[in-house]
Design a protein around this motif. Structure first.
Motif, short mmCIF file in Angstrom:
data_model
loop_
_atom_site.label_atom_id
_atom_site.label_comp_id
_atom_site.label_asym_id
_atom_site.label_seq_id
_atom_site.Cartn_x
_atom_site.Cartn_y
_atom_site.Cartn_z
N ARG A 196 61.11 28.81 -14.43
CA ARG A 196 60.77 27.48 -13.89
C ARG A 196 60.73 27.50 -12.36
NH1 ARG A 196 61.68 22.54 -16.34
NH2 ARG A 196 63.39 21.95 -14.95
N LEU A 197 61.36 28.50 -11.77
CA LEU A 197 61.23 28.68 -10.32
C LEU A 197 59.85 29.27 -10.02
CD1 LEU A 197 63.73 30.38 -7.89
CD2 LEU A 197 61.42 31.21 -8.07
N VAL A 198 59.47 30.23 -10.88
CA VAL A 198 58.20 30.93 -10.68
C VAL A 198 57.03 30.00 -10.96
CG1 VAL A 198 56.78 32.83 -11.56
CG2 VAL A 198 59.25 33.13 -11.29
N LYS A 199 57.15 29.24 -12.03
CA LYS A 199 56.06 28.35 -12.44
C LYS A 199 56.61 26.92 -12.46
CE LYS A 199 52.36 28.23 -15.86
NZ LYS A 199 51.22 28.62 -15.06
N GLN A 200 56.39 26.22 -11.38
CA GLN A 200 57.04 24.92 -11.22
C GLN A 200 56.59 23.90 -12.27
OE1 GLN A 200 59.01 23.74 -8.17
NE2 GLN A 200 59.42 25.88 -7.69
N GLU A 201 55.37 24.08 -12.82
CA GLU A 201 54.91 23.10 -13.80
C GLU A 201 55.44 23.38 -15.21
OE1 GLU A 201 53.10 25.25 -12.12
OE2 GLU A 201 51.25 25.84 -13.13
N LEU A 202 56.28 24.40 -15.34
CA LEU A 202 56.85 24.73 -16.65
C LEU A 202 57.93 23.70 -17.02
CD1 LEU A 202 57.30 26.65 -19.08
CD2 LEU A 202 58.82 27.97 -17.64
N GLU A 203 57.55 22.81 -17.93
CA GLU A 203 58.47 21.73 -18.32
C GLU A 203 59.09 22.07 -19.67
OE1 GLU A 203 58.60 18.43 -16.95
OE2 GLU A 203 57.10 18.65 -15.37
N PHE A 204 60.23 21.47 -19.96
CA PHE A 204 60.79 21.54 -21.30
C PHE A 204 59.93 20.65 -22.21
CE2 PHE A 204 64.48 22.26 -18.51
CZ PHE A 204 64.94 23.43 -19.04
N PRO A 205 59.83 20.95 -23.49
CA PRO A 205 60.38 22.10 -24.18
C PRO A 205 59.46 23.32 -24.05
CG PRO A 205 59.29 20.66 -25.77
CD PRO A 205 59.15 20.01 -24.43
N PHE A 206 60.06 24.51 -24.10
CA PHE A 206 59.26 25.74 -24.16
C PHE A 206 59.99 26.76 -25.01
CE2 PHE A 206 61.82 25.97 -20.23
CZ PHE A 206 62.44 27.21 -20.35
N MET A 207 59.24 27.78 -25.42
CA MET A 207 59.83 28.87 -26.22
C MET A 207 60.21 29.99 -25.27
SD MET A 207 60.46 29.36 -29.33
CE MET A 207 60.50 31.15 -29.30
N THR A 208 61.25 30.71 -25.61
CA THR A 208 61.58 31.86 -24.77
C THR A 208 62.08 33.05 -25.58
OG1 THR A 208 62.88 32.63 -22.87
CG2 THR A 208 63.87 30.91 -24.17
N LEU A 209 61.61 34.22 -25.16
CA LEU A 209 62.09 35.48 -25.72
C LEU A 209 62.82 36.20 -24.59
CD1 LEU A 209 62.09 37.87 -27.82
CD2 LEU A 209 59.96 38.62 -26.73
N LEU A 210 64.11 36.45 -24.81
CA LEU A 210 64.93 37.08 -23.77
C LEU A 210 65.32 38.48 -24.23
CD1 LEU A 210 67.12 33.96 -22.95
CD2 LEU A 210 65.02 34.73 -21.82
N ILE A 211 64.84 39.47 -23.52
CA ILE A 211 65.01 40.86 -23.96
C ILE A 211 65.63 41.69 -22.84
CG2 ILE A 211 63.41 41.14 -25.89
CD1 ILE A 211 61.12 41.50 -23.96
N SER A 212 66.85 42.16 -23.12
CA SER A 212 67.54 42.92 -22.07
C SER A 212 68.31 44.06 -22.71
CB SER A 212 68.47 41.98 -21.31
OG SER A 212 69.50 41.55 -22.15
N GLY A 213 69.26 44.60 -21.95
CA GLY A 213 70.03 45.72 -22.47
C GLY A 213 71.01 45.30 -23.55
N GLY A 214 71.49 44.08 -23.48
CA GLY A 214 72.51 43.63 -24.43
C GLY A 214 72.08 42.49 -25.32
N HIS A 215 70.91 41.92 -25.08
CA HIS A 215 70.51 40.72 -25.83
C HIS A 215 69.06 40.77 -26.26
CE1 HIS A 215 74.20 38.46 -24.88
NE2 HIS A 215 74.19 39.21 -23.79
#
Ligand code: KG4
Ligand code: ZN
Length: 470
Positions: A196-215
């Motif tokens: 939302r910092l990167v894309k200021q027009e990104l409003e809730f609700p949205f879908m997210t996929l969070l992919i990291s070393g532990g999650h």
């Protein structure tokens, strides 16, 4: 809301006792005087934010210096973000309008390469060694001093307790000395919200996929702090599979395993090694990477690849064989993401038909192949993909500062800690801290989140606090 003073003297702050399992992540600004709770006299345990069971009254605040610069506009907020949950020591200063004034990351890549994973005690020592310099660099690059800050945001979980503690101690130390409010941040929420910092027009609700070393999380973000978990991993996360595959293939781990596999995979044939896609028979949105890791290990053993021989010294034939494994692993690992994402988007659409974006973030989201494949998925679903730039996908202080800003604006923060807080205090850290509540359809029989959790999810804490406020 835009022009109010953010720390009004008439505000009161309230936090449930940390003795209670239902402690709140943030003190909430309340219009009514808080009720005093009884029996809350624990002195050694401290919230990263506020000493237990303290209710600041209007008179407390009016006699002490204003803990926050009078900010006439949220855009003028200046927040320092500190991140030490895993193996990167990071700090950044971000303005309320999303302007990044500085970003500093000190990685423990050498330790990672040496141990092939994060060793908590070593990681803690490495954080402790560099935290002062990293934070000072962030302030210097932003050309500000601590006194100019509006608040300090810090990751309080999930992550390694020993490591989290280093960041929290630093944050509270600054906040105590310079009388600044503190915002405790959920690491995975920060990965999502930085979009939302990167894309200021990104409003809730949205879908997210969070992919990291532990999650590995598929989450429907309905509102700030309101998350529905559609899927999670029942064993390993994709980043862990990348890291192990890289280690077993003898790749250079100094930039972590993911980038090494991504690079080598470009040379290989992704269809040359037949790996099976995980969890095909489970029609849900959960993930599993442990089985794929085993398949990769067996393929490496059967081809007699010797990880002791670094890839840089491998013969042409050997290198080709390693590249084929890297490419085939990556294809199947990402196919698993694609399949789960498609289903999760369908589920999310049933709950919130207005969603327009899929946010993909976390370290693995910096991978170009991952981005390209997921872009195809969202196009088929008529959505848009939002991926922060790689430097904001891997662990960083900007995401913590920004998430701090988002919650601070909503009045979710704790007042300054005492300036003389002892260093040996036990903080309220949340090493295992779910982000949202599980969606019924997505509940995994293999791993019940209820059994694995220590803290209630961020969402359930915020919901409980909102109910109390009503
Ligand atoms: O989000 P992150 O920086 O730290 C955690 O919260 O875990 O993610 C680190 C993970 C590591 O497993 C690393 O190998 C992976 O992200 N990663 C990548 C890439 N860059 C980092 N995986 C695949 N491709 C990449 N380019
Ligand atoms: Zn992370």
């Amino acid at each position: 809301m835009a022009s109010s003073q953010l720390f009004p003297l008439s505000s009161t702050f309230y936090r449930l006792s940390l003795l209670s399992r239902l402690s709140l992540p943030f003190a909430l600004t309340r219009l009514n005087p808080p009720r005093q709770k009884s029996g809350q006299h624990m002195t050694r345990v401290r919230s990263p934010l506020l000493p237990s069971s303290i209710c600041l009254s209007a008179s407390n605040l009016s006699t002490s210096p204003s803990p926050c610069r009078a900010v006439s506009n949220y855009d003028d907020l200046l927040v320092l973000g500190i991140e030490t949950s895993c193996d990167d020591t990071a700090a950044a200063v971000v303005r309320g309008n999303g302007e990044i004034l500085s970003q500093v990351v000190s990685s423990q890549a050498d330790l990672l390469a040496l141990y092939g994973g994060v060793a908590p005690k070593m990681a803690e020592e490495a954080h402790a060694k560099v935290i002062d310099r990293v934070v000072q660099d962030a302030l210097d690059k932003a050309k500000i001093g601590e006194a100019d800050l509006s608040a300090v945001a810090v990751t309080i979980g999930p992550g390694l307790s020993l490591c989290l503690r280093v960041g929290v101690q630093k944050a509270r130390n600054i906040a105590g000395r310079f009388v600044k409010p503190v915002v405790g941040v959920h690491h995975m929420e920060a990965h999502a919200l930085v979009a939302r910092l990167v894309k200021q027009e990104l409003e809730f609700p949205f879908m997210t996929l969070l992919i990291s070393g532990g999650h590995n999380l598929l989450v429907l973000a309905r509102d700030l702090g309101q998350y529905v978990q559609l899927g999670t991993t029942i064993d390993d996360a994709i980043g862990e599979a990348y890291d192990k595959t890289a280690k077993w293939l003898g790749l250079d781990m100094r930039k972590s395993g993911g980038p090494a596999i991504e690079e080598l995979a470009r040379e290989g044939d992704p269809h040359s090694v037949k790996f099976s896609t995980p969890m095909k028979q489970h029609k849900d949105c959960n993930f599993s990477y442990a089985g794929l890791k085993t398949q990769v290990r067996l393929a490496i053993e059967s081809r007699k690849i010797n990880a002791e021989i670094p890839i840089s010294l491998a013969s042409v034939e050997d290198r080709c064989s390693r590249a084929n494994i890297a490419a085939s692993f990556q294809r199947v690992a990402v196919l698993h993401l694609e399949e789960r994402c498609e289903r999760a988007i369908d589920w999310a659409m049933d709950i919130e038909p207005s969603i327009k974006y899929l946010v993909v973030s976390g370290g693995v989201a910096s991978n170009q192949y991952v981005r390209a494949r997921l872009n195809d998925v969202v196009r088929r679903k008529d959505l848009q993909l939002v991926c922060p730039p790689p430097s904001l996908c891997t662990d960083n202080g900007v995401m913590v500062a920004w998430t701090g800003i988002e919650h601070f604006r909503m009045g979710r923060f704790d007042p300054p800690p005492p300036a003389d807080e002892p260093d040996d205090i036990v903080y309220d850290l949340r090493p295992r801290w779910p982000l949202g509540e599980e969606y019924d359809k997505g509940r995994s029989e293999a791993r019940s989140l209820r059994k694995a959790r220590i803290h209630p999810s961020l969402t359930s804490m915020i919901q409980a606090s909102l109910k109390e406020q009503a």
